[in-house]
Structure formats: structure tokens, C-alpha cells
Design an enzyme around this catalytic site. Sequence first.
Site, short mmCIF file in Angstrom:
data_model
loop_
_atom_site.label_atom_id
_atom_site.label_comp_id
_atom_site.label_asym_id
_atom_site.label_seq_id
_atom_site.Cartn_x
_atom_site.Cartn_y
_atom_site.Cartn_z
N ALA A 92 21.82 77.45 52.63
CA ALA A 92 21.80 78.44 53.71
C ALA A 92 22.80 78.08 54.80
CB ALA A 92 20.39 78.54 54.30
N LYS A 123 25.58 76.22 54.50
CA LYS A 123 26.95 76.40 54.01
C LYS A 123 27.29 77.88 53.81
CE LYS A 123 28.59 72.16 53.78
NZ LYS A 123 29.74 71.75 54.61
N GLY A 162 34.36 63.96 58.66
CA GLY A 162 33.88 63.29 57.45
C GLY A 162 35.03 62.64 56.71
N TYR A 203 20.54 73.33 52.74
CA TYR A 203 21.97 73.08 52.64
C TYR A 203 22.72 74.34 52.23
CZ TYR A 203 26.26 70.56 51.27
OH TYR A 203 27.56 70.12 51.15
#
Length: 237
Positions: A141, A143, A10, A139
Site C-alpha cells: 500500500a 509503495k 538507502g 508495504y
Amino acid sequence: MGGRRVLITGASKGIGRAVADRVARTGNVPVGLARTAPEDFPGEFHTVDFADVAATASALESIVAAGRVDAVVNNFGYARWGAIGDIDLNDLLPTYDLNMRVAVQMTQAALPGMQARAWGRIVNVTSLVTLGTPLRTPYAAAKAGLEAATRVWAGELARWGITVNAVAPGPTETEMYRSRSPVGSAQEAELLRTIPMRRLAAPAEIAHAICALLDEDAGYITGQILRADGGGSVCAA
């Protein structure tokens, strides 16, 4: 740390790009991966769609063949929002896959070389939402799973001199954040009331926290979750 090769997912914008810029300024080589390439990346860059497992593997083979990878910053994130009653079940698997599988795939590619050299740094970028931000079930869960993996990997890899930590940013001035919270919106005002510093983080501030854990002298810090959140975790506690 100098002359190291640092893999960053990213890396084309936001936190990932800020990490790449900081890595380059300290005399190291950022190796960026993202779906779209920026015009002026300060190191090596590989365009890859992380949803394509085979293409991601091919890019990693090229990167490892070109030189050693000393550190990995698993910054890439994929988010889907929604209240529990509204979550599309079809969003669950891609969210878990892209947040966890990509980090595993990056780490596995770099690991043999790190083990052979008895040195390595792995930093997973998670999120303040793991503490219970509403409307973030998939999201949060995913992370939270990455934070758990951080602790597991730290225990497994310590004997090779490889540290594994996570940085959990609070709301940060990025394109992902702005896609959900326009400047001056009521949603943003409500969010800022939960942050003691009453402002968003700058990507460079999160990059500073990440790069501190990449440092040569950070070799006795492992298995930790650093919450760079302006005090937001204090309010969430």
C-alpha cells in the site's frame, strides 16, 4: 549527464549502493544517505535515521547548502510483512511514513533548486508487490501510494523541465530480500516459479534502469512506472 549531484537514499548497500557506484562511474557525484555509513562510498555520505524527521531535515539543509542537487533517487524502503488477519495496526503508520514521507521530504529539499534551474530528475523506487503480492499489505500500500505520487508530481513539475518516474524492481539479491528468503528455501523456489527469467535481479541491473531515467536524454519520459522484474508483472497480470 555529467557533473550532476545526485541525492540517493538507502545508499549504503543493495540497490542504493549500486546506483551510487554507477552515478560515480558516469562522472557525477552521488550524495548518499542511510543509517549506517559504508567504508568506501564513492561520493558524499550523510548518516541519518530517517525515522527522525528533524534529523533528516537537518541533514538535507547541510546537503543543499553544500551545493546544488540535480537529481533525487528515493530508494529507501521500510517493509513489514503479514497476512491481513495478522497485521499489527501499530506497523501501519511507520510503514506509510517511512516509505512516503521520506520521499516527500527529499524531493521538497531539492525542488527549489531544480525549479530555479529548470532541470531535474526524480526517480522513486517502488516494488513489484504493488501488483498484489500476498502478505505484503502495509508495504504494498505504501509503495502503491508512491507510484500514485510519481504520476501526480510528474504532472505538477513538467513545466520546469523536471521529470518524475518510478522503477519497480522485482525480487533483487539484497540484504532485505535475504532476510525473508534464505538461499535455496522453499519460499524462494515458489517465488522463482512466478518469474519468467527464473532468477533474482542483481542490484546493478536495477541501478541501470534507475540511472537511465536520470540521463540527460531522458527528458521526455515522465510519469512512468518502469517494472524491472524479469517478467514477474506479466505473471501477476
